[in-house]
Scaffold this motif. Structure first.
Motif, PDB file in Angstrom:
ATOM      1  N   ARG A  65       0.819  -1.225   0.000  1.00  0.00           N
ATOM      2  CA  ARG A  65       0.000   0.000   0.000  1.00  0.00           C
ATOM      3  C   ARG A  65       0.843   1.261   0.000  1.00  0.00           C
ATOM      4  N   TRP A 113       2.779   1.817  -3.240  1.00  0.00           N
ATOM      5  CA  TRP A 113       1.853   2.111  -4.338  1.00  0.00           C
ATOM      6  C   TRP A 113       1.326   3.541  -4.228  1.00  0.00           C
ATOM      7  N   LEU A 114       0.963   3.938  -3.019  1.00  0.00           N
ATOM      8  CA  LEU A 114       0.457   5.295  -2.826  1.00  0.00           C
ATOM      9  C   LEU A 114       1.538   6.326  -3.148  1.00  0.00           C
ATOM     10  N   GLY A 151       1.790   6.570  -6.802  1.00  0.00           N
ATOM     11  CA  GLY A 151       0.637   7.310  -7.310  1.00  0.00           C
ATOM     12  C   GLY A 151       0.796   8.805  -7.122  1.00  0.00           C
ATOM     13  N   ARG A 152       1.331   9.182  -5.968  1.00  0.00           N
ATOM     14  CA  ARG A 152       1.531  10.603  -5.707  1.00  0.00           C
ATOM     15  C   ARG A 152       2.525  11.186  -6.701  1.00  0.00           C
ATOM     16  N   LEU A 185       0.831  11.115 -10.374  1.00  0.00           N
ATOM     17  CA  LEU A 185      -0.259  12.058 -10.640  1.00  0.00           C
ATOM     18  C   LEU A 185       0.193  13.501 -10.506  1.00  0.00           C
ATOM     19  N   ALA A 216       2.019  14.140 -13.864  1.00  0.00           N
ATOM     20  CA  ALA A 216       1.330  13.842 -15.125  1.00  0.00           C
ATOM     21  C   ALA A 216       0.943  15.114 -15.869  1.00  0.00           C
ATOM     22  N   PRO A 217       1.007  15.066 -17.196  1.00  0.00           N
ATOM     23  CA  PRO A 217       0.509  16.214 -17.970  1.00  0.00           C
ATOM     24  C   PRO A 217      -1.014  16.281 -17.852  1.00  0.00           C
ATOM     25  N   ALA A 262      -6.630   5.393 -16.461  1.00  0.00           N
ATOM     26  CA  ALA A 262      -5.353   6.008 -16.825  1.00  0.00           C
ATOM     27  C   ALA A 262      -4.556   6.365 -15.579  1.00  0.00           C
ATOM     28  N   LEU A 263      -5.256   6.626 -14.472  1.00  0.00           N
ATOM     29  CA  LEU A 263      -4.552   6.990 -13.253  1.00  0.00           C
ATOM     30  C   LEU A 263      -3.782   5.768 -12.714  1.00  0.00           C
ATOM     31  N   ASP A 264      -4.427   4.613 -12.755  1.00  0.00           N
ATOM     32  CA  ASP A 264      -3.719   3.393 -12.356  1.00  0.00           C
ATOM     33  C   ASP A 264      -2.572   3.081 -13.316  1.00  0.00           C
TER      34      ASP A 264
END
Lengths: 484, 484
Positions: free
Chosen positions: B130, B133-134, B137-138, B141, B144-145, B357-359
């Motif tokens: 967890r 992964w978080l 993700g931070r 995201l 990310a464009p 797309a976020l994943d």
């Protein structure tokens, strides 16, 4: 493999292959690196089939590797079919034509986007609430039970279905409980689950064609056609779809509507017609599919509640985050009449998850914590401002152009003089302005005598980022024809 | 609606309805709260059709609301079809039967899981990383464009396809570039994209039946059957599928294999057969579908590389994070021969995203930052320990039981004496132990003379959390039959 390391520099380079040079990275597993380098040499054709490799001891000495590292790499590559080992003849590259290098030309680079983008259907991608979403994800994933990381329920996470039931009742007047909600990837996936011919479908066999609005999304009609479902166009006027026309199509049992905000013409379905279509469904064993694609965005008064609330057993409600948050999540929901829940789940299958459980948990937390409401309110203000800018610019620069469908949603309809739509679209293209004409949305089977053709533009005012919006509106005003 | 507020307490309660009590929440929008309360009262049947509502001024006074708040709520509910307003007769609940309360019984509570769970196919859900992964993700995201939050590319995010191309080449010997990778929801989705009859399929028309391993996943056979694709069983022995049997099926053009770790019997496909099946594909215009479902988990030596690396134009490689990370993400990939990329994308459609797309961005960052490798290594050690515990327990308590398929993967096969499988499974059920028998995986068309039936158990040692594993192994040892 009886040669000694010292023997190999004196041997001929090819075909015994002793002159094999491999560049190994300085760090990382030696055996893996050697195997990767050998594979690459074979793939690239540098080591042709039949090429004899140096004895593993020689190679090890060359590369400064332990002997057993090289020996193991050879053994592995024999096991994988790259190399062949024969007693007495050493190790050779396996006798198989190296595959030709990829013949597929690189896909052409994506064309640059339009200079100005006023196409409908997309929220402002720059407004995605990254920080709030990440915070919700952190809370959700930290608190999630372990089983959340297991195979999961094809119906969707209970947490999300509970959050949606509460939210949809509160914000959209939907009447449901979490058991009647099925999470899916969005509207297209929902249609597929309802109509997929490969599995028990919706009101099968005697289902008949679907009635749809004469102006609507060709993409949806295409999905239905691909599933073998024909469509019958219902005329649309300023009060929404003329549902009384259903009486003229006794073969129709299902109607797909956009009651909150007719797409694309923009009005809400009139109260009398809301009641009438529910009565029709009750009287004819019919079903209303309610596409609530942008129900949250109503600017000048409280949102019109969902028709579903009038009769949850006759109206199937479809929604998603694609307009309210982002299409990138691929996350939507179906609120089903009782008797369809098990049938849709049977079509979905016991193992079809499709939608990331992690995103589902995050969205549930985002809704429950109020982040979703805050985002919708923020975007409502922002889109209303954009709409106001558009209306003001048109009033100043093209006051003869009628604007409609502006009470809600992410797009407006600009009415054009009959016969001028195509030339206006051409002028837009020359100006680098991407915008759709109403004709693109017209049902191909709509008859001119019942559904008069209307010339117009569908102007999406949500798509550009803030900084690009004013120039897009200026470009739009520039290409609009002068008064006739 | 001409009565004054003061008049209503003296009037009869029903049917004028002046006695309407509504509990409004103390905070939030008044009009919305009033509308919600009225809708709920109508839904619940408390306000029957035809019931006359109090004049809006009376209701406003009763509830301590501004008059225009109540008036607007009435107007909205008329627009939504809940109420009817007629000049002179005031506002009444619309004349339509209130829908019957939901008849659908609550779905029965999910049955409690087994006491001990040794079913195959699931990684340990408790081990999902967890925090890492978080964090990925931070980072993903945040960096990310903006276009990442737009509609996206049905082929999958470029970032993820680039990360996968590098990772699969390095770890699995797959030979690809990002342009040949298509992101999908996992193996089932991939099969659907390849074989869906509703769209241009794989080698259509003359495709013929698919050859599959005689022992394999019934779920996959079922998916194929639903898509109208028949299957022909290939015998399986300790060297994997007997691909030379393909010569006996000239109608077959496509073969589905699990080369790294035959599922479920457990061996890798022999080097000679790896070469032979590629030669078959080249000689017959055929295609190999390589299901690399758990290729990362090999314990006693380097993983066997993908067959795809031998000929990327003849082998279609399929993988996912379902075993290596979690099935909850619904995230997998297809590595396609050049000539199939455009066909699969055409089947997918221009707008079918399906995978968040976020994943995708998060997984790309997780791979690129080394988090995925670290997780796989950690799980490899953990699963190897579990396997060792299983093997040790069997050696001590049931040394007469043969164990195979233990060099890799998340399950082992325990061989049983002929004719005993069903009784052993019954004993397991009595003990609360969930475990599969080999018979469940046997192709129904496998002939006993070419594919001898084998009695055995498929023991998944990844499923339980760490604390539950030892007791599950003890339960397994308890139900194994004594030596005959």
């Amino acid at each position: 493999m009886t040669e000694s390391p010292g023997a190999h520099p004196a041997e001929p380079a090819h075909p015994t292959g002793n002159d094999l040079h491999l560049d190994l990275p300085a760090t990382g597993g030696r055996r893996a690196a050697l195997m990767a380098a050998l594979r690459e040499a074979i793939r690239s054709g540098r080591l042709a089939p039949g090429t004899r490799l140096p004895p593993y001891r020689a190679l090890a000495a060359d590369l400064g590797l332990a002997r057993n590292t090289a020996a193991e790499a050879y053994t592995e590559l024999v096991a994988e079919g790259w190399l062949t080992a024969r007693q007495g003849s050493g190790t050779t590259v396996a006798e198989r034509a190296a595959p030709a290098p990829s013949a597929r030309a690189r896909r052409p680079a994506p064309r640059p986007g339009p200079v100005h983008d006023l196409r409908q259907g997309r929220p402002d991608a720059a407004s995605f609430p990254r920080t709030a979403w990440l915070a919700a994800g952190r809370r959700a994933l930290t608190a999630a039970p372990n089983e959340a990381f297991g195979p999961g329920d094809p119906q969707g996470r209970r947490e999300l279905r509970a959050a949606l039931a509460e939210y949809l009742a509160r914000a959209r007047g939907v009447r449901t409980d979490p058991d009647r909600i099925v999470v899916c990837s969005g509207f297209a996936h929902a249609l597929r689950l309802l109509f997929d011919g490969a599995a028990p479908g919706l009101v099968p066999a005697e289902r008949g064609p679907l009635a749809v609005e004469a102006y609507g999304l060709g993409f949806h009609r295409g999905l239905l056609a691909a599933a073998g479902v024909g469509t019958v166009p219902l005329p649309v006027d300023e009060q929404g779809a003329r549902v009384e026309e259903l009486a003229r199509h006794p073969e129709v049992r299902t109607v797909l509507l956009t009651p909150a905000h007719q797409f694309p013409t923009g009005g809400p379905l009139h109260a009398g017609r809301r009641a009438a279509v529910v009565d029709w469904a009750r009287g004819h064993g019919g079903l209303v599919l309610e596409d609530d694609y942008d129900g949250e965005f109503r600017y000048d008064r409280q949102p019109v509640g969902a028709v579903q609330g009038l009769d949850p057993d006759r109206v199937l409600y479809l929604g998603s985050v694609s307009k309210s948050l982002t299409p990138a999540l691929r996350l939507g929901w179906m609120v089903l009449p009782d008797h369809l829940v098990d049938r849709v789940l049977a079509t979905k299958g016991e193992r079809e998850g499709w939608v990331s459980a992690l995103d589902q948990l995050t969205l549930a937390e985002f809704i429950d914590s109020g982040g979703y409401d805050r985002h919708v309110r923020r975007m409502r203000r922002r889109y209303r401002d954009r709409r106001d800018q558009l209306v003001a610019a048109l009033a100043e620069h093209a006051p003869h152009i009628g604007v409609s469908g502006i009470a809600a949603g992410l797009h407006a309809v600009l009415r054009l003089a009959p016969g001028t739509e195509r030339s206006v679209l051409k002028a837009a293209a020359y100006r680098g302005l991407a915008v759709d004409g109403l004709a693109d949305y017209r049902h191909p089977a709509a008859a001119p005598e019942t559904v008069p053709a209307v010339d117009g533009l569908v102007v999406g005012y949500a798509t550009p980022p803030d900084h690009a919006y004013p120039s897009a509106v200026r470009a739009l005003c520039d290409i609009l024809p002068p008064p006739v």
